[in-house]
Design an enzyme around this catalytic site. Structure first.
Site, short mmCIF file in Angstrom:
data_model
loop_
_atom_site.label_atom_id
_atom_site.label_comp_id
_atom_site.label_asym_id
_atom_site.label_seq_id
_atom_site.Cartn_x
_atom_site.Cartn_y
_atom_site.Cartn_z
N ARG A 1 0.78 -1.34 0.06
CA ARG A 1 0.08 0.06 -0.09
C ARG A 1 0.80 1.32 -0.07
O ARG A 1 0.42 2.40 -0.06
CB ARG A 1 -0.94 0.01 1.20
CG ARG A 1 -2.09 -1.12 1.12
CD ARG A 1 -2.62 -1.43 2.49
NE ARG A 1 -1.85 -2.23 3.13
CZ ARG A 1 -2.54 -2.71 4.40
NH1 ARG A 1 -3.34 -2.39 5.04
NH2 ARG A 1 -1.50 -3.47 5.18
N GLN B 1 12.50 -14.62 5.87
CA GLN B 1 11.13 -15.33 5.50
C GLN B 1 11.03 -15.11 4.20
O GLN B 1 10.85 -14.14 3.85
CB GLN B 1 10.02 -14.64 6.22
CG GLN B 1 8.65 -14.88 6.17
CD GLN B 1 7.59 -14.35 6.58
OE1 GLN B 1 7.90 -13.07 6.64
NE2 GLN B 1 6.35 -15.07 6.93
N GLY C 1 2.24 -14.73 6.32
CA GLY C 1 1.50 -14.08 7.51
C GLY C 1 2.44 -13.68 8.59
O GLY C 1 3.57 -14.36 8.75
N ASP D 1 6.39 -1.51 11.49
CA ASP D 1 6.08 -0.29 10.92
C ASP D 1 5.21 0.44 11.94
O ASP D 1 4.16 1.15 11.83
CB ASP D 1 5.06 -0.55 9.73
CG ASP D 1 3.71 -1.90 10.22
OD1 ASP D 1 3.88 -1.93 11.27
OD2 ASP D 1 3.11 -2.08 9.37
N ASN E 1 39.29 28.29 -7.82
CA ASN E 1 39.70 27.30 -7.26
C ASN E 1 39.90 26.00 -8.37
O ASN E 1 40.40 24.88 -8.07
CB ASN E 1 39.11 26.59 -5.98
CG ASN E 1 37.57 26.43 -6.31
OD1 ASN E 1 37.02 26.94 -7.05
ND2 ASN E 1 37.21 25.42 -5.57
N SER F 1 38.04 44.76 -2.51
CA SER F 1 36.75 44.10 -3.12
C SER F 1 36.82 43.69 -4.84
O SER F 1 37.84 44.23 -5.28
CB SER F 1 35.70 45.24 -3.40
OG SER F 1 35.17 45.68 -2.08
N ALA G 1 41.62 46.72 -4.67
CA ALA G 1 40.20 46.31 -5.31
C ALA G 1 40.30 45.94 -6.77
O ALA G 1 41.12 46.52 -7.65
CB ALA G 1 39.14 47.42 -5.14
C1 UD1 Z 1 -1.38 -7.05 12.06
C2 UD1 Z 1 -2.51 -7.95 12.89
C3 UD1 Z 1 -3.74 -6.96 13.38
C4 UD1 Z 1 -3.03 -5.70 13.85
C5 UD1 Z 1 -2.08 -4.98 12.87
C6 UD1 Z 1 -1.50 -3.75 13.84
C7 UD1 Z 1 -2.26 -10.14 12.29
C8 UD1 Z 1 -2.75 -11.43 11.81
N1 UD1 Z 1 -2.67 -9.07 12.27
O1 UD1 Z 1 -2.20 -6.79 10.84
O2 UD1 Z 1 -4.37 -8.02 14.13
O3 UD1 Z 1 -4.09 -4.77 14.31
O4 UD1 Z 1 -1.14 -5.60 12.44
O5 UD1 Z 1 -0.96 -2.95 12.87
O6 UD1 Z 1 -1.03 -10.54 12.82
N2 UD1 Z 1 4.99 -9.32 8.28
C9 UD1 Z 1 6.03 -10.12 8.05
N3 UD1 Z 1 5.76 -11.40 7.29
C10 UD1 Z 1 4.42 -11.54 6.76
C11 UD1 Z 1 3.36 -10.66 7.06
C12 UD1 Z 1 3.63 -9.54 7.66
O7 UD1 Z 1 7.09 -9.82 8.25
O8 UD1 Z 1 4.33 -12.77 6.33
C13 UD1 Z 1 5.14 -8.11 8.80
C14 UD1 Z 1 5.22 -6.76 8.31
O9 UD1 Z 1 6.30 -6.51 7.42
C15 UD1 Z 1 4.54 -5.87 9.18
C16 UD1 Z 1 3.76 -6.80 10.28
O10 UD1 Z 1 4.39 -7.97 9.98
O11 UD1 Z 1 5.74 -5.11 9.61
C17 UD1 Z 1 2.45 -6.54 10.14
O12 UD1 Z 1 2.21 -6.98 8.95
P1 UD1 Z 1 0.92 -6.30 8.20
O13 UD1 Z 1 0.59 -6.98 6.96
O14 UD1 Z 1 0.79 -4.82 8.32
O15 UD1 Z 1 -0.48 -6.79 9.31
P2 UD1 Z 1 -1.71 -6.04 9.46
O16 UD1 Z 1 -2.62 -6.54 8.41
O17 UD1 Z 1 -1.72 -4.58 9.60
CA CA Z 2 0.15 -3.15 9.68
#
Ligand code: UD1
Ligand code: CA
Length: 456
Positions: free
Chosen positions: A15, A72, A77, A102, A384, A403, A421
């Protein structure tokens, strides 16, 4: 209690619509993930693991010195991210903090309170929650009485659950043994086909294990940056925080709303800062300065009692009691001693200027060493550069540069030499001499009459 933090930073940040990995976007001049690391350090959490995926190489350049790294490769997730993170955990840990890369607004005191509550209640997991006026997009905290039963994601929530305003900030404390044992019970049976870390709350409850929550007073602290609008919101909040911090430490900001002070900038007491000023990078400013309107000062060190107006200063050093500007430009490598005057439309680069010297108007001084009590007249410049190489100019103590002098480098003006000057100086000028390089004045009598006859 030994604590390790796992920072989740593998997501793409779709996003943001950016080439740059999300957690590297800067807020108040500092990458988001660095804010998270600094917050953990300030909270006393020394061991840190960052989970990297998208843009791993780039993110590693920022985090590798201060945290361990795991990868990862597929982003399945937050639960899956933590499964990778735990591979780097030590065995002697008690507690694992999971935090997102973030969330740059979280403060150290919050992490400390979360940890304290987690330990006091001997929970298996303690969730950092907040009340949101608009909870859209966040996971909702589903409670049964005071007890947290589950966290439900926006996309999985029923209409009733969507009305819940208490949200999951994405920061948690886990008991390490619990985390290692039950991570494997996560599945992808949900609207996003992802391993949700948040399902561990439901799992703990199924086994009758203690789950707790710590609610933030200030929702804005939990802001997770997912797009550029939220990035600007984070920027605004952190900018206000920094302005408040410097004001509380004795600095006057005439207009905090238009003052930008970078995260790492240090300013001494009784310095007064006028509107539209930007101070950034590793800038250190002393006491009793006046920083006038429209100054930009980056990665520079400024002493005490200086008066600086509408000026740009980059990677330079200024002593004390100097007067600079308006419209001066101190480029990298400029070093001013005390009581120096650098006036309007003066550009300095890789040059040092000694005590009490004055360069009051319209000059370019580059690759030069200017001694003490030197006067550089209006419009004087160092030549220079010959198109291939740069050369040094040395102006020694007490010299007077008339000057509109051109100093063709390499050239040395010795002590107390005096240059007339309009001279173009191509050879060294000995001490105490007067040097003038100037065409003789020629006149033609009655020239205006001659012109008049030509017109007819
Ligand atoms: C997540 C939470 C949500 C919470 C929100 C707060 C879950 C399922 N949901 O949702 O409940 O309200 O954060 O901001 O946990 N990331 C990884 N690997 C992945 C997926 C994500 O490292 O496979 C990291 C992202 O880089 C980020 C963080 O995890 O820094 C959160 O991921 P994001 O996709 O922003 O989660 P939300 O949908 O915001
Ligand atoms: Ca988030």
């Amino acid at each position: 209690m030994r604590t390790t933090a796992i920072i989740l930073a593998a997501g793409q940040g779709t996003r943001m619509k950016s080439k740059l990995p999300k957690v590297l976007h800067k807020v108040l001049g500092k990458p988001m993930v660095q804010w998270v690391i600094d917050c953990l350090i300030a909270a006393g959490v020394t061991d840190k693991i960052t989970v990297l995926g998208h843009g791993a190489e780039q993110v590693a350049t920022v985090v590798a010195e201060q945290t361990s790294i795991v990868y990862q490769t597929e982003q399945l997730g937050t639960g899956h991210a933590v499964m990778q993170g735990v591979k780097a955990l030590g065995t002697e840990n008690d507690c694992v903090i999971v935090i997102c890369g973030d969330t740059p607004l979280l403060q150290a005191d919050t992490i400390k309170s979360l940890l304290a509550k987690h330990n006091a209640e001997k929970n298996m997991v303690t969730v950092l929650t907040a009340q949101a006026s608009d909870p859209t997009g966040y996971g909702r905290i589903v409670r049964n009485g005071a007890q947290i039963e589950a966290i439900v994601e926006q996309k999985d929530a029923t209409e009733d659950q969507k009305n819940i305003t208490e949200i999951n900030t994405g920061t948690y404390c886990f008991n390490q043994a619990f985390l290692l044992k039950y991570l494997s019970e996560l599945n992808t049976d949900n609207a996003q086909n992802e391993y949700y870390l948040t399902d561990l709350i439901k799992i703990a409850n199924q086994y009758g294990l203690p789950v707790g929550g710590f609610q933030l007073n200030d929702f804005s602290e939990s802001l997770g940056v997912n797009n550029r609008v939220q990035l600007s919101q984070a920027e605004q909040i952190l900018r206000q925080r920094k302005c408040q911090e410097v004001m509380m430490s004795g600095v006057t900001l005439i207009d905090p709303a238009t003052t930008y002070i970078g995260a790492d900038v240090v300013i001494g007491a009784d310095t007064i800062i006028y509107p539209n000023v930007l101070l950034d990078g590793k800038t250190i400013i002393g006491n009793d300065n006046v920083i006038g309107m429209n100054c930009r000062i980056v990665d520079s060190k400024i002493g005490d009692r200086n008066d600086i107006q509408s000026t740009v200063i980059v990677e330079s050093t200024v002593g004390s009691d100097c007067k600079i500007g308006p419209m001066a430009y101190l480029r990298p490598g400029t070093e001013l001693a005390d009581k120096v005057k650098v006036g309007d439309f003066v550009e300095l680069k890789k040059s040092s200027v000694g005590y009490g010297s004055k360069i009051p108007h319209l000059s370019y001084i580059g690759d030069a060493t200017v001694g003490e009590n030197v006067n550089v007249g209006c419009g004087s410049i160092t030549c220079n550069y010959d198109g291939i190489n740069k050369y040094q100019t040395i102006i020694k103590d007490g010299a007077f540069i008339g000057s509109n002098t051109n100093l063709v480098a390499p050239v040395v003006v010795e002590e107390k030499a005096f240059i007339g000057a309009g001279s173009t100086i191509t050879k060294n000028v000995p001490a105490d001499t007067l040097a003038v390089v100037r065409g003789e004045l020629r006149t033609k009598e009655e020239w205006s009459k001659h012109q008049a006859t030509k017109k007819k």
